[in-house]
Design an enzyme around this catalytic site. Structure first.
Site, PDB file in Angstrom:
ATOM      1  N   HIS A   1       3.858  40.804 -28.730  1.00 53.47           N
ATOM      2  CA  HIS A   1       2.714  40.661 -29.640  1.00 53.47           C
ATOM      3  C   HIS A   1       2.987  39.731 -30.817  1.00 53.47           C
ATOM      4  O   HIS A   1       2.101  39.450 -31.616  1.00 53.47           O
ATOM      5  CB  HIS A   1       2.199  42.031 -30.098  1.00 53.47           C
ATOM      6  CG  HIS A   1       3.037  42.764 -31.106  1.00 53.47           C
ATOM      7  ND1 HIS A   1       2.671  42.873 -32.429  1.00 53.47           N
ATOM      8  CD2 HIS A   1       4.189  43.455 -30.978  1.00 53.47           C
ATOM      9  CE1 HIS A   1       3.569  43.609 -33.074  1.00 53.47           C
ATOM     10  NE2 HIS A   1       4.507  43.970 -32.215  1.00 53.47           N
TER      11      HIS A   1
ATOM     12  N   CYS B   1       3.739  48.001 -52.924  1.00 50.52           N
ATOM     13  CA  CYS B   1       2.282  48.042 -52.961  1.00 50.52           C
ATOM     14  C   CYS B   1       1.612  48.209 -51.597  1.00 50.52           C
ATOM     15  O   CYS B   1       0.704  48.999 -51.442  1.00 50.52           O
ATOM     16  CB  CYS B   1       1.761  46.784 -53.644  1.00 50.52           C
ATOM     17  SG  CYS B   1       2.875  45.402 -53.590  1.00 50.52           S
TER      18      CYS B   1
HETATM   19  N1  PLP Z   1      12.251  43.744 -35.174  1.00 51.91           N
HETATM   20  C1  PLP Z   1      11.607  42.911 -36.002  1.00 51.91           C
HETATM   21  C2  PLP Z   1      12.373  41.872 -36.732  1.00 51.91           C
HETATM   22  C3  PLP Z   1      10.227  43.023 -36.194  1.00 51.91           C
HETATM   23  O1  PLP Z   1       9.595  42.202 -37.028  1.00 51.91           O
HETATM   24  C4  PLP Z   1       9.521  44.031 -35.475  1.00 51.91           C
HETATM   25  C5  PLP Z   1       8.082  44.221 -35.678  1.00 51.91           C
HETATM   26  O2  PLP Z   1       7.503  43.800 -36.643  1.00 51.91           O
HETATM   27  C6  PLP Z   1      10.252  44.852 -34.602  1.00 51.91           C
HETATM   28  C7  PLP Z   1      11.601  44.682 -34.480  1.00 51.91           C
HETATM   29  C8  PLP Z   1       9.566  45.911 -33.808  1.00 51.91           C
HETATM   30  O3  PLP Z   1       8.790  45.363 -32.783  1.00 51.91           O
HETATM   31  P1  PLP Z   1       7.632  46.209 -32.111  1.00 51.91           P
HETATM   32  O4  PLP Z   1       6.480  46.183 -33.059  1.00 51.91           O
HETATM   33  O5  PLP Z   1       7.303  45.504 -30.842  1.00 51.91           O
HETATM   34  O6  PLP Z   1       8.172  47.573 -31.890  1.00 51.91           O
END
Ligand code: PLP
Length: 381
Positions: A201, A325
């Protein structure tokens, strides 16, 4: 009111052509990939094509790619799966203080189970110190887990150096590349990466589907019991439609990488130029050079970040903040704290992450509105 979306690090919309490829797998080619009749075999084939696409995009073999339910699961499977399988060789893991909670909380869990974890700090630009990494290595170190790019400030870590040091010391190297894939090229061979997490995503694929790359020869254990799917490493009937979406999304992202990078960098530089004309006392959080092309995280002095975000939302602008925030928590972002952002700036950081649909007109609209809101705030306090 039309939405102006500047939060592509949070998530991205699914590309039309990705969605189109996914749709038949919900109700036409709906077979279980473990079934031996034709619609089952078709689903299996679709999964294997996707696996190849993911492998190709990071220079890995397709049998080194495992599908999971998200980036968080990939991080859990990589770190716990590796730690449990290799505990006889040592119980020490090195990571950083600015990882995503999917890594930080996984490491905390392992600490409660007898593993030892070193959390490396970063300099004021958000980059780890290679000397400190070298000095943290012990006889019992089995794994180094350092994110490719940070989700709040977009800084890119020196992956090549980390990979080189890991290999030299016979330590496995995991990288959380959830923010990096689709934004920068990652070649697991060139960078000596042994395990890599990604999530669809973040690059115009669907939510709820991730992948983990594990180099052949790296020993890791499943962390979820059940059937024999994913080469007996991740139980559960495969999410065929989303796997197809992930494969198509990563393929397109990789093909367009250069143009996409140029576009985002232009928008980002334009935003920096325009906003700094209007507002004094801005602090840019994170290294300006070694960062994702579409990420800019700024702090504004003596402004309430919640007020800023709320008022941006009122005019249809979606953005994000790493400070207290946005989340309603009383704690400032662990990343900004680690950077040493001063107290009068830490309560208002604004993370803007550009994407494919953004235009210069939208950037001007954003700058105009941030300026208006900050001026209004200064008048009422
Ligand atoms: N690791 C990082 C650096 C992320 O930015 C995110 C989600 O924002 C994740 C892991 C987790 O991914 P997921 O939303 O697919 O669980």
């Amino acid at each position: 009111m039309s939405i102006k979306y500047f939060d592509h690090a949070a998530t991205t919309p699914v590309r039309e052509e990705v969605l189109k490829e996914m749709l038949p797998y919900f109700n036409i080619e709906f077979g279980n990939p473990s079934s031996i009749y034709s619609i089952g075999r078709k689903a299996r084939k679709a999964i294997e094509i996707s696996r190849e696409k993911v492998g190709n995009s990071i220079c890995a073999k397709s049998n080194e790619i495992y599908f999971t339910s998200c980036g968080s699961e990939s991080d859990n499977l990589a770190i716990k799966g590796f730690a449990y399988a290799n505990k006889n060789n040592g119980n020490h893991i090195i990571t950083t203080k600015i990882e995503h909670p999917a890594v930080l909380n996984t490491c905390k869990k392992l600490e409660s189970q007898g593993f030892e974890v070193t959390y490396l700090g970063v300099n004021k630009n958000g980059i780890i110190d290679i000397e400190q990494l070298i000095n943290s290595i012990k006889k019992n170190t089995i794994l180094i887990s350092v994110m490719s790019a940070n989700n709040e400030i977009g800084t890119i870590q020196p992956l090549k150096e980390i990979g080189r040091i890991s290999r030299l010391n016979n330590i496995a190297f995991h990288t959380d590349a959830v923010q990096a894939i689709g934004n920068i090229k990652i070649d697991v061979q060139e960078l000596n990466i042994d395990l890599l997490s990604l999530s669809a995503h973040k690059f115009y694929g669907p939510k709820g589907i991730g992948s983990l790359y594990v180099r052949n020869g790296i020993n890791f254990e499943k962390i979820q019991d059940g059937g024999h799917q994913e080469n007996n490493k991740r139980a559960g009937t495969e999410n065929v439609a989303e796997i197809v979406g992930l494969g198509r999304a990563i393929e397109i992202a990789n093909k367009n990488l250069e143009n996409y990078n140029d576009k985002l960098k232009n928008l980002r530089d334009y935003y920096i130029r325009e906003i700094t004309k209007n507002i004094p006392n801005i602090l840019i959080n994170g290294d300006i050079k070694n960062r994702l092309p579409g990420n800019i995280n700024m702090s504004f002095k003596d402004i309430d970040g919640e007020y800023l975000l709320f008022n941006l939302d009122e005019v249809g602008i979606c953005a994000s903040t790493g400070s207290a925030c946005s989340s309603g928590s009383s704690e400032p972002s662990h990343v900004l704290v680690e950077l040493g952002v001063p107290n009068d700036y830490i309560n208002c950081s604004l993370r803007i992450t550009f994407g494919e649909q953004n235009t210069k007109e939208e950037v001007l609209f954003l700058v105009e509105n941030i300026t208006k809101i900050i001026n209004k705030y200064k008048n009422i306090i």
